[in-house]
Write a protein that holds these residues in place. Structure first.
Motif, PDB file in Angstrom:
ATOM      1  N   ASP A  38      37.675  11.469 -35.038  1.00 19.63           N
ATOM      2  CA  ASP A  38      36.113  12.055 -35.607  1.00 19.63           C
ATOM      3  C   ASP A  38      36.342  13.780 -34.804  1.00 19.63           C
ATOM      4  N   LEU A  39      38.212  13.482 -33.949  1.00 16.53           N
ATOM      5  CA  LEU A  39      38.351  14.721 -33.932  1.00 16.53           C
ATOM      6  C   LEU A  39      39.377  15.574 -33.863  1.00 16.53           C
ATOM      7  N   ALA A  40      39.831  16.869 -33.843  1.00 20.52           N
ATOM      8  CA  ALA A  40      41.823  16.468 -33.956  1.00 20.52           C
ATOM      9  C   ALA A  40      42.226  17.993 -32.730  1.00 20.52           C
ATOM     10  N   ALA A  41      42.714  17.775 -31.645  1.00 16.82           N
ATOM     11  CA  ALA A  41      42.637  18.609 -30.596  1.00 16.82           C
ATOM     12  C   ALA A  41      44.184  18.849 -30.701  1.00 16.82           C
ATOM     13  N   LEU A  42      44.274  19.995 -30.524  1.00 19.27           N
ATOM     14  CA  LEU A  42      45.516  21.061 -30.289  1.00 19.27           C
ATOM     15  C   LEU A  42      45.621  21.059 -29.159  1.00 19.27           C
ATOM     16  N   VAL A  43      46.805  20.289 -27.765  1.00 18.07           N
ATOM     17  CA  VAL A  43      46.920  21.279 -27.226  1.00 18.07           C
ATOM     18  C   VAL A  43      47.743  22.437 -27.035  1.00 18.07           C
ATOM     19  N   VAL A  44      47.880  23.061 -26.244  1.00 25.64           N
ATOM     20  CA  VAL A  44      48.513  24.835 -27.093  1.00 25.64           C
ATOM     21  C   VAL A  44      49.034  25.012 -25.247  1.00 25.64           C
ATOM     22  N   SER A  45      49.841  25.221 -25.254  1.00 21.64           N
ATOM     23  CA  SER A  45      50.624  26.051 -23.878  1.00 21.64           C
ATOM     24  C   SER A  45      51.185  28.028 -24.373  1.00 21.64           C
ATOM     25  N   LEU A  46      50.735  28.549 -23.703  1.00 16.11           N
ATOM     26  CA  LEU A  46      51.825  30.245 -23.681  1.00 16.11           C
ATOM     27  C   LEU A  46      52.064  30.369 -22.637  1.00 16.11           C
ATOM     28  N   ARG A  47      53.132  29.296 -22.430  1.00 19.28           N
ATOM     29  CA  ARG A  47      54.315  29.628 -21.745  1.00 19.28           C
ATOM     30  C   ARG A  47      54.728  28.385 -20.962  1.00 19.28           C
ATOM     31  N   GLU A  48      56.217  27.859 -21.290  1.00 18.45           N
ATOM     32  CA  GLU A  48      57.030  27.127 -19.924  1.00 18.45           C
ATOM     33  C   GLU A  48      56.335  25.903 -21.016  1.00 18.45           C
ATOM     34  N   PRO A  49      56.017  25.518 -22.493  1.00 21.56           N
ATOM     35  CA  PRO A  49      56.546  26.646 -23.380  1.00 21.56           C
ATOM     36  C   PRO A  49      55.530  27.211 -23.730  1.00 21.56           C
ATOM     37  N   SER A  50      55.613  28.012 -24.894  1.00 21.64           N
ATOM     38  CA  SER A  50      54.799  28.860 -25.576  1.00 21.64           C
ATOM     39  C   SER A  50      54.565  28.437 -27.303  1.00 21.64           C
ATOM     40  N   THR A  51      54.046  28.229 -27.567  1.00 15.85           N
ATOM     41  CA  THR A  51      53.468  27.345 -28.759  1.00 15.85           C
ATOM     42  C   THR A  51      53.390  28.243 -29.365  1.00 15.85           C
ATOM     43  N   PRO A  52      53.821  28.751 -30.799  1.00 11.23           N
ATOM     44  CA  PRO A  52      53.714  29.645 -31.762  1.00 11.23           C
ATOM     45  C   PRO A  52      52.189  29.240 -32.745  1.00 11.23           C
ATOM     46  N   THR A  53      51.896  30.726 -33.018  1.00 13.63           N
ATOM     47  CA  THR A  53      50.546  30.350 -33.807  1.00 13.63           C
ATOM     48  C   THR A  53      50.639  30.584 -35.003  1.00 13.63           C
ATOM     49  N   THR A  54      51.815  30.790 -35.851  1.00 12.39           N
ATOM     50  CA  THR A  54      51.969  29.949 -36.960  1.00 12.39           C
ATOM     51  C   THR A  54      51.867  28.361 -36.747  1.00 12.39           C
ATOM     52  N   PHE A  55      52.025  27.189 -36.119  1.00 13.55           N
ATOM     53  CA  PHE A  55      51.819  26.356 -35.744  1.00 13.55           C
ATOM     54  C   PHE A  55      50.330  25.732 -35.113  1.00 13.55           C
ATOM     55  N   ILE A  56      49.972  26.819 -34.287  1.00 14.53           N
ATOM     56  CA  ILE A  56      48.568  26.259 -34.021  1.00 14.53           C
ATOM     57  C   ILE A  56      47.571  26.607 -35.859  1.00 14.53           C
ATOM     58  N   ASP A  57      47.838  27.826 -37.020  1.00 12.66           N
ATOM     59  CA  ASP A  57      47.286  28.179 -38.082  1.00 12.66           C
ATOM     60  C   ASP A  57      47.455  26.623 -39.083  1.00 12.66           C
ATOM     61  N   ARG A  58      49.062  25.726 -38.729  1.00 12.16           N
ATOM     62  CA  ARG A  58      49.403  25.191 -39.762  1.00 12.16           C
ATOM     63  C   ARG A  58      48.888  23.932 -39.335  1.00 12.16           C
ATOM     64  N   PHE A  59      48.622  23.743 -38.155  1.00 15.96           N
ATOM     65  CA  PHE A  59      47.683  22.146 -38.026  1.00 15.96           C
ATOM     66  C   PHE A  59      45.823  22.736 -37.717  1.00 15.96           C
ATOM     67  N   LEU A  60      45.690  23.707 -37.893  1.00 20.10           N
ATOM     68  CA  LEU A  60      44.472  23.511 -38.147  1.00 20.10           C
ATOM     69  C   LEU A  60      44.253  23.986 -39.586  1.00 20.10           C
ATOM     70  N   ALA A  61      45.092  24.301 -40.312  1.00 21.83           N
ATOM     71  CA  ALA A  61      44.951  24.176 -41.700  1.00 21.83           C
ATOM     72  C   ALA A  61      44.880  23.111 -42.090  1.00 21.83           C
ATOM     73  N   THR A  62      45.667  22.152 -41.817  1.00 25.22           N
ATOM     74  CA  THR A  62      45.585  20.771 -42.317  1.00 25.22           C
ATOM     75  C   THR A  62      44.647  19.605 -41.635  1.00 25.22           C
ATOM     76  N   ALA A  63      43.867  20.028 -40.850  1.00 22.22           N
ATOM     77  CA  ALA A  63      42.972  19.014 -40.408  1.00 22.22           C
ATOM     78  C   ALA A  63      42.079  19.767 -41.430  1.00 22.22           C
ATOM     79  N   GLU A  64      41.394  20.574 -41.536  1.00 21.34           N
ATOM     80  CA  GLU A  64      40.290  21.337 -42.606  1.00 21.34           C
ATOM     81  C   GLU A  64      40.712  20.937 -43.764  1.00 21.34           C
ATOM     82  N   ALA A  65      41.914  21.086 -44.498  1.00 16.94           N
ATOM     83  CA  ALA A  65      42.680  20.018 -45.125  1.00 16.94           C
ATOM     84  C   ALA A  65      41.956  18.739 -45.471  1.00 16.94           C
ATOM     85  N   TYR A  66      42.138  17.654 -44.739  1.00 20.06           N
ATOM     86  CA  TYR A  66      41.560  16.869 -44.849  1.00 20.06           C
ATOM     87  C   TYR A  66      40.344  16.608 -44.215  1.00 20.06           C
ATOM     88  N   GLY A  67      39.561  17.045 -44.284  1.00 19.60           N
ATOM     89  CA  GLY A  67      37.502  17.095 -43.503  1.00 19.60           C
ATOM     90  C   GLY A  67      37.467  16.928 -41.906  1.00 19.60           C
TER      91      GLY A  67
END
Length: 323
Positions: free
Chosen positions: A101-130
């Protein structure tokens, strides 16, 4: 785990709640009984090669065999699933979870820092699979003034696109009750880089879960894997969380170049003004997306993520290692 006294040949329906790599645990429908199973059959998705033919969240048929072992013998057609390119392999994929029902990506800003590319690829994949998606900004308790400014910028950016963004601290409990309400009665995937605090977050959301948590590497400032297999955890009050091992990189798979912009809602909207319907927004005449990027209607970081996916499709050999 409760033992069952099933007879040979008896079949039951259930949901896969754990994947240990070599076997699966299935919770039998309408009960709390969990059965250790192996796979019997060849399950594939439209010819896509996958490292795991069965995923947590799958609804399956379990049959008792002559050797008294339980086997998964059928999978109910999935209403959706989320998939990524398997690490170090250009043509194989890994199903993270199914029937979400939902794909939730857990992100941290440091220790470690989550790259924006990683965020966007995850979100794009969720969009692709509805699959509806959201971001969870964890570790709010360690943010300084600069981190809070960055968090606000992330929240404004992704909220403007249409994604829900939650700010939480698994350590202090900040935002946990609100997040629990958001997740209630949903089957939700919790994914993220190693070290972003997924296990701690689940422990905060589900008292008594007692998932193992890890420390951040002093050398690489990255998380070290603590979740070694995928598992479904029940939320008090209703709902299920699917915890998966930390992901170093998120490689997309089975994307066609002309489809990629469809998975970035703001780029897709701007592309309605392009002169040509097959515009890839990389310099074609009459492109409406590039001016939108120049005028900051589309984030430069989001557009860079879009271009990176196009580059991966055209040059897969560059992306065989996690990024």
């Amino acid at each position: 785990m409760k033992k069952t006294n099933s007879l040979q040949g008896e079949s039951r329906e259930g949901v896969v709640v754990r994947n240990t790599g070599s076997s699966y645990v299935v919770r039998v429908d309408g009960s709390t009984v969990e059965v250790n199973c192996r796979v019997k059959g060849n399950f594939r998705i439209k010819g896509i090669r996958t490292t795991n033919p069965v995923a947590v969240g799958d609804h399956v048929t379990v049959t008792k065999a002559a050797d008294d072992a339980d086997y998964i013998t059928a999978i109910t057609p999935r209403r959706n699933y989320i998939i990524r390119r398997a690490s170090n392999l250009s043509k194989e994929s890994h199903i993270l979870a199914a029937n979400l029902d939902l794909a939730a990506l857990v992100v941290s800003l440091r220790e470690p820092s989550t790259p924006t590319t990683f965020i966007d690829r995850f979100l794009a994949t969720a969009e692709a699979y509805g699959i509806p998606a959201m971001l969870i900004l964890n570790k709010a308790d360690i943010w300084d003034a600069d981190d809070r400014e960055l968090a606000e910028g992330i929240k404004i950016l992704y909220s403007s696109i249409g994604y829900q963004v939650a700010e939480v601290s698994a350590r202090t409990g900040e935002g946990i009750d609100t997040l629990r309400d958001t997740l209630r009665d949903k089957v939700a995937l919790l994914a993220g880089n190693s070290g972003v605090g997924k296990s701690s977050l689940i422990n905060a959301l589900v008292p008594g879960a007692n998932l193992k948590t890890g420390k951040i590497s002093d050398i690489h400032h990255q998380g070290m894997h603590t979740t070694t297999f995928s598992e479904m955890v029940s939320l008090p009050g209703g709902g299920e969380l699917i915890d998966v091992p930390g992901i170093r990189g998120f490689g997309t798979i089975d994307f066609e170049p002309h489809e990629v912009s469809h998975y970035f809602p703001e780029i897709f909207k701007a592309s309605e003004g392009c002169r040509y319907g097959n515009c890839k927004h990389t310099g074609e005449p009459g492109c409406a997306v590039l001016p939108a990027v120049a005028d900051h209607y589309i984030s430069e970081s989001r557009f860079a993520s879009y271009l990176s996916i196009l580059d991966e499709i055209e040059h897969p050999e560059k992306y065989r290692k996690p990024f």
